[in-house]
Each structure stands twice: as C-alpha cells, then as structure tokens.
Design a protein around this motif. Structure first.
Motif, PDB file in Angstrom:
ATOM      1  N   SER A  32       0.840  -1.201   0.000  1.00 33.95           N
ATOM      2  CA  SER A  32       0.000   0.000   0.000  1.00 33.95           C
ATOM      3  C   SER A  32       0.868   1.242   0.000  1.00 33.95           C
ATOM      4  N   GLU A  33       0.386   2.259  -0.681  1.00 34.09           N
ATOM      5  CA  GLU A  33       1.034   3.567  -0.659  1.00 34.09           C
ATOM      6  C   GLU A  33      -0.034   4.632  -0.872  1.00 34.09           C
ATOM      7  N   LEU A  34       0.282   5.862  -0.482  1.00 34.64           N
ATOM      8  CA  LEU A  34      -0.669   6.956  -0.656  1.00 34.64           C
ATOM      9  C   LEU A  34      -0.796   7.331  -2.121  1.00 34.64           C
ATOM     10  N   THR A  35      -2.005   7.689  -2.496  1.00 40.31           N
ATOM     11  CA  THR A  35      -2.238   8.268  -3.823  1.00 40.31           C
ATOM     12  C   THR A  35      -1.901   9.759  -3.742  1.00 40.31           C
ATOM     13  N   LYS A  36      -2.006  10.438  -4.847  1.00 38.23           N
ATOM     14  CA  LYS A  36      -1.802  11.892  -4.863  1.00 38.23           C
ATOM     15  C   LYS A  36      -2.785  12.561  -3.900  1.00 38.23           C
TER      16      LYS A  36
END
Length: 144
Positions: free
Chosen positions: A93-97
C-alpha cells in the motif's frame, strides 16, 4: 532509572494511541476519516510503501482488521494497493496523490499542535529531545 524511562514512554504512547485524540485531530484537520482508518492511513504515510503484514505488526492489530481499513482507504481514493514485486501474495500500500494532499493537511495540523505543546521549550530543548528520541529508537532497534 530504566524502569522510569519505560513508564514515561508508556505514558507518552497512551496519549498518542487514544482514539478520542485521533478524532480531535481529524476534526481539526477537517478531513473525512474514521479513527480506525486514520491510524492505518498514518502508518502508510509514515512508511510510504508498506505491506499489510508490516502495518499489522506496527499498529498491533490483526491482518484482517488492517486489510479492511486499507480497503476503505482505497475506496476513498487515499491509498493504492498492488502486489509486491518480490512476492505477489504480499499486498503493498502507498498513498495516492489525493492521499498525499490529505496527509499534508494532517501533518500541518499535527505541527500546529506540537508547536503549541512545545511553545515554552527552547530550540535547544527541542533539538535535545529529538536527538534523544532518535538515539533511543536506534538503541532499541538492536533487539529486533
């Protein structure tokens, strides 16, 4: 002395881990997040590219609880998930813009709270605290 240091850390963690404080932070930041999702969001933002399993360990929650919160964050457009390059069974998982924008708002709110809490500290005291916390973290990492 070491026991007193440990007790002081427990006191600090008990403040940081209170969901009522999370709700106040969410309200102060003006973002739309549930308290449970807020912690998972914060963990992803801190680690920026992490697995569900790593988040579960760090947050002290079970895998399925973390996975459900990630699903909510992904549905809200705050997080993107994908299989790990090294093992496709691992969900990353990673943050979106949009997630990064929300995280910036939360970070500014947190910064204002910390500035107010430490308003009567000198810059030397703040630097000392930061250095000691980093040093303690490094010392305790040796036991992993």
């Amino acid at each position: 002395m070491e026991n007193d240091i440990f007790k002081a850390l427990i006191d600090l963690f008990s403040i940081i881990n209170r969901t009522d404080r999370d709700k106040k932070m969410i309200a102060a930041a003006g973002v739309n997040l549930e308290a449970a999702a807020f912690r998972v969001f914060g963990g992803i933002a801190h680690l920026q590219q992490t697995s569900v399993g790593d988040l579960a360990v760090i947050l002290g929650k079970n895998y399925s609880s973390i996975s459900r919160q990630i699903d909510k964050l992904e549905a809200a457009g705050l997080v993107r998930t994908y299989p790990s390059n090294s093992d496709s069974r691992i969900r990353m998982s990673e943050l979106t813009k949009h997630g990064e924008e929300i995280n910036s708002i939360i970070s500014l709110t947190r910064q204002h709270i910390m500035q107010e809490a430490l308003e009567d500290w000198t810059i030397e005291e703040k630097n000392g605290l930061l250095n000691y916390l980093k040093r303690l973290f490094e010392a305790l990492q040796k036991f992993d």
